[in-house]
Design a protein around this motif. Sequence first.
Motif, PDB file in Angstrom:
ATOM      1  N   ALA A   1      -5.548  -3.011   5.236  1.00 48.96           N
ATOM      2  CA  ALA A   1      -4.291  -2.286   3.845  1.00 48.96           C
ATOM      3  C   ALA A   1      -5.153  -3.361   1.949  1.00 48.96           C
ATOM      4  O   ALA A   1      -5.203  -2.361   1.603  1.00 48.96           O
TER       5      ALA A   1
ATOM      6  N   GLU B   1      -7.161  -0.330  -0.461  1.00 46.62           N
ATOM      7  CA  GLU B   1      -5.977  -0.098  -1.596  1.00 46.62           C
ATOM      8  C   GLU B   1      -5.355  -0.369  -2.017  1.00 46.62           C
ATOM      9  O   GLU B   1      -4.534  -0.284  -2.858  1.00 46.62           O
TER      10      GLU B   1
ATOM     11  N   ASP C   1      -7.199  -1.342  -4.905  1.00 47.96           N
ATOM     12  CA  ASP C   1      -7.077  -0.842  -5.607  1.00 47.96           C
ATOM     13  C   ASP C   1      -6.007  -0.417  -6.502  1.00 47.96           C
ATOM     14  O   ASP C   1      -6.055   0.126  -8.352  1.00 47.96           O
ATOM     15  N   GLN C   2      -4.723  -0.831  -5.838  1.00 43.28           N
ATOM     16  CA  GLN C   2      -3.086  -0.038  -6.739  1.00 43.28           C
ATOM     17  C   GLN C   2      -3.656  -1.922  -8.002  1.00 43.28           C
ATOM     18  O   GLN C   2      -2.909  -1.784  -9.396  1.00 43.28           O
TER      19      GLN C   2
ATOM     20  N   PRO D   1       1.229  -0.464  -0.300  1.00 48.73           N
ATOM     21  CA  PRO D   1      -0.108   0.369   0.106  1.00 48.73           C
ATOM     22  C   PRO D   1       1.039   1.790  -0.177  1.00 48.73           C
ATOM     23  O   PRO D   1       1.940   1.436   1.537  1.00 48.73           O
ATOM     24  N   LYS D   2       0.757   2.211  -0.970  1.00 50.12           N
ATOM     25  CA  LYS D   2       1.764   3.361  -1.304  1.00 50.12           C
ATOM     26  C   LYS D   2       1.121   4.549   0.377  1.00 50.12           C
ATOM     27  O   LYS D   2       2.479   4.513   0.796  1.00 50.12           O
ATOM     28  N   SER D   3       0.382   4.360   0.653  1.00 49.59           N
ATOM     29  CA  SER D   3      -0.013   5.140   1.951  1.00 49.59           C
ATOM     30  C   SER D   3       0.855   4.444   3.183  1.00 49.59           C
ATOM     31  O   SER D   3       0.819   5.886   4.062  1.00 49.59           O
ATOM     32  N   TYR D   4       1.520   3.522   3.397  1.00 54.12           N
ATOM     33  CA  TYR D   4       2.043   3.297   4.117  1.00 54.12           C
ATOM     34  C   TYR D   4       3.968   3.302   4.281  1.00 54.12           C
ATOM     35  O   TYR D   4       4.658   3.496   5.754  1.00 54.12           O
TER      36      TYR D   4
END
Length: 162
Positions: A140, A143, A146-147, A48-51
């Motif tokens: 996670a 997200e 989505d990726q 997850p990019k947000s992590y």
Amino acid sequence: METSKANETKVERISDLELVVTRTVNAPTRLVFEAWTKAELFRRWWVPKSYGLNLVSCEMDVRVGGQYRLAFLHEGSTMEFFGTYLEVTLDSRLVWTNEEGGAGQTVTTVTFEEHDGKTLLVVHDLYPSKEAVDTGSTGAMPEVLDQLEELLVSLGSSSETK
């Protein structure tokens, strides 16, 4: 085929030890299965990019008895996730263990079911304890999926599909 609205990811606790994540993705099962089983594709969507994690190693030997190992760099330390594939059924089912936890292993089952060129993904995690469910990484999944869908769109537009 693209849609203007993202597909919904549903995360559901079905028992004290089980979580199930479902999502339909806009790609044929063949492509979705490849994204889950080829390291060069898997590494492009799984984190997850947000992590703020950096996947520094992704080794996958996707066959019954084969192993995987993922290594992440986060704030100067390395975290590893690893396990063994228990079942591999081409384009329809993967089952693996998550062996990095000290409190027993989690077993993940992913099924892939195609309907009209789209794939219904079902990710079922069976945890060794109620505490392990609460500390699991299923949160996670929306997200990450989505990726995955973004990757599949790029694969579908850049490769020939059957």
